[in-house]
Design an enzyme around this catalytic site. Structure first.
Site, short mmCIF file in Angstrom:
data_model
loop_
_atom_site.label_atom_id
_atom_site.label_comp_id
_atom_site.label_asym_id
_atom_site.label_seq_id
_atom_site.Cartn_x
_atom_site.Cartn_y
_atom_site.Cartn_z
NE ARG A 116 -3.10 0.08 3.29
CZ ARG A 116 -3.30 -0.67 4.43
NH1 ARG A 116 -3.15 -0.09 5.32
NH2 ARG A 116 -3.91 -1.77 4.51
CG HIS A 145 -0.55 -3.23 4.45
ND1 HIS A 145 -0.90 -4.28 3.85
CD2 HIS A 145 -1.48 -3.12 5.55
CE1 HIS A 145 -1.86 -4.87 4.57
NE2 HIS A 145 -2.05 -4.32 5.50
CG ASP A 152 -5.09 -6.36 5.09
OD1 ASP A 152 -4.15 -6.54 5.93
OD2 ASP A 152 -5.37 -5.06 5.17
CD GLU A 210 -6.15 -4.34 11.22
OE1 GLU A 210 -5.51 -4.79 10.34
OE2 GLU A 210 -6.10 -3.08 11.49
CG HIS A 213 -2.32 -6.54 9.23
ND1 HIS A 213 -2.42 -5.39 8.30
CD2 HIS A 213 -1.16 -6.84 10.02
CE1 HIS A 213 -1.04 -5.31 8.39
NE2 HIS A 213 -0.30 -5.87 9.37
#
Ligand SMILES: C[C@@H](N)C(=O)N[C@H](C)C(=O)O
Ligand SMILES: [Zn+2]
Length: 238
Positions: A116, A145, A152, A210, A213
Site C-alpha cells: 500500500r 503494508h 490482508d 485484525e 492482517h
C-alpha cells in the site's frame, strides 16, 4: 487433504455489500486534497533493496479481491487505481507456502490487500476518527503494508467455493476483529485460528486487532515506500 489436479476455481463472491464503513471525517475530495501536499517522512535506510513482485503472476493460484480498488471498503470509495497486489519477493514466497498449506486443509487464500503506498495510509489516517487509530497504521512510522511486507486476507473453501465465515467482516473496526475475540460461532473462530496457524507456519506474524492482517517476519529490513502501482509496474522483474 483435498486432491487438486486441475486449475483452481475462484471463490463465489457475495452479491450484496455488507462492508463495514467508518463515519468519514471529511468528503472523499477533501480527504484526497488533505493528503496531496503531504511529504513522506525520511525513514531510516533499509537493509534490503525493494524487490516487489506481482502476486497474480507470482502465484496465479492466489485469488485477489482488492477491496481498496473498489468502493467495497471501510471508506466507501476506491483509493487504488487497479486491483493489483504486490509483495516483496521473500514475503510472496512465504504467502505461496501458506497457500499450499491452506490447500492441504481444503482452503484457498483470498487476498484483500498487500503493498500500500504511504499516501494511501496517510489518507486512511485522515479519514477515520481517532478512536479507530488502532486499525490503521500510523504514517509517521509507516505501515508494514508500505514496506510491501503485510497482507490482508481470508480463506475460501475449495470445494464449496464459499468464502469462509470469520468472527467479523474484513476491516470491521470493532472488537469482533481481535484475534482473541471469544464471541461468534465456533466455526468462524476455528477458521480465524486456522488462518493464523497457516500464516505463522509460513513466516508471518499476526496483528492482535485484525484477524485478516499478517506481517512478514522480515518487514524491518525493507523501506517504507510511496511508489504508485504504475511506478512499480515499470520496475518489476519476473
Ligand atoms: C486498514 C487495515 N486493513 C490495515 O491494514 N491496518 C493496519 C494496522 C495498517 O494499516 O498497517
Ligand atoms: Zn493490513
Amino acid at each position: 487433504m483435498v486432491d487438486r489436479t486441475g486449475p483452481v476455481p475462484a471463490p463465489l463472491m457475495a452479491a450484496g455489500d455488507d462492508t463495514f464503513r467508518v463515519p468519514l471525517r471529511a468528503t472523499p475530495a477533501m480527504l484526497r486534497a488533505s493528503i496531496a501536499g503531504l511529504r513522506m517522512p525520511v525513514f531510516a535506510p533499509a537493509r534490503r533493496a525493494a524487490d516487489l513482485v506481482d502476486l497474480a503472476r507470482f502465484d496465479p493460484a492466489l485469488v485477489l479481491d482488492i477491496r481498496y480498488a473498489t468502493a467495497r471498503n471501510f471508506l466507501g470509495f476506491p483509493v487504488y487505481p487497479a486491483a493489483r497486489a504486490f509483495l516483496q519477493r521473500p514475503a510472496a514466497r512465504a504467502l505461496s507456502h501458506a497457500r499450499g498449506l491452506a490447500a492441504r486443509h481444503g482452503y484457498g487464500l483470498l487476498v484483500y490487500d498487500a503493498y500500500r503506498p504511504w499516501h494511501v495510509s496517510a489518507l486512511f489516517r485522515h479519514a477515520v476518527p481517532e478512536s479507530l487509530y488502532d486499525f490503521v497504521g500510523d504514517p509517521a512510522h509507516g505501515s508494514r503494508h508500505n514496506r510491501g511486507c503485510a497482507v490482508d486476507l481470508t480463506l475460501w473453501d475449495l470445494t464449496t467455493r464459499q468464502v469462509v465465515p470469520m468472527p467479523s467482516g474484513f476491516d470491521e473496526m470493532t472488537p469482533r476483529a481481535h484475534v482473541g475475540y471469544v464471541g461468534g460461532s465456533a466455526r468462524a473462530r476455528g477458521c480465524r485460528d486456522l488462518l493464523a496457524t497457516i500464516m505463522q507456519a509460513s513466516g508471518f506474524e499476526p496483528l492482535a486487532e485484525e484477524w485478516w492482517h499478517f506481517d512478514f517476519r522480515d518487514w524491518r529490513d525493507y523501506a517504507v515506500m510511496d511508489l504508485s502501482f504504475d511506478e512499480i509496474g515499470r520496475t518489476l522483474t519476473p
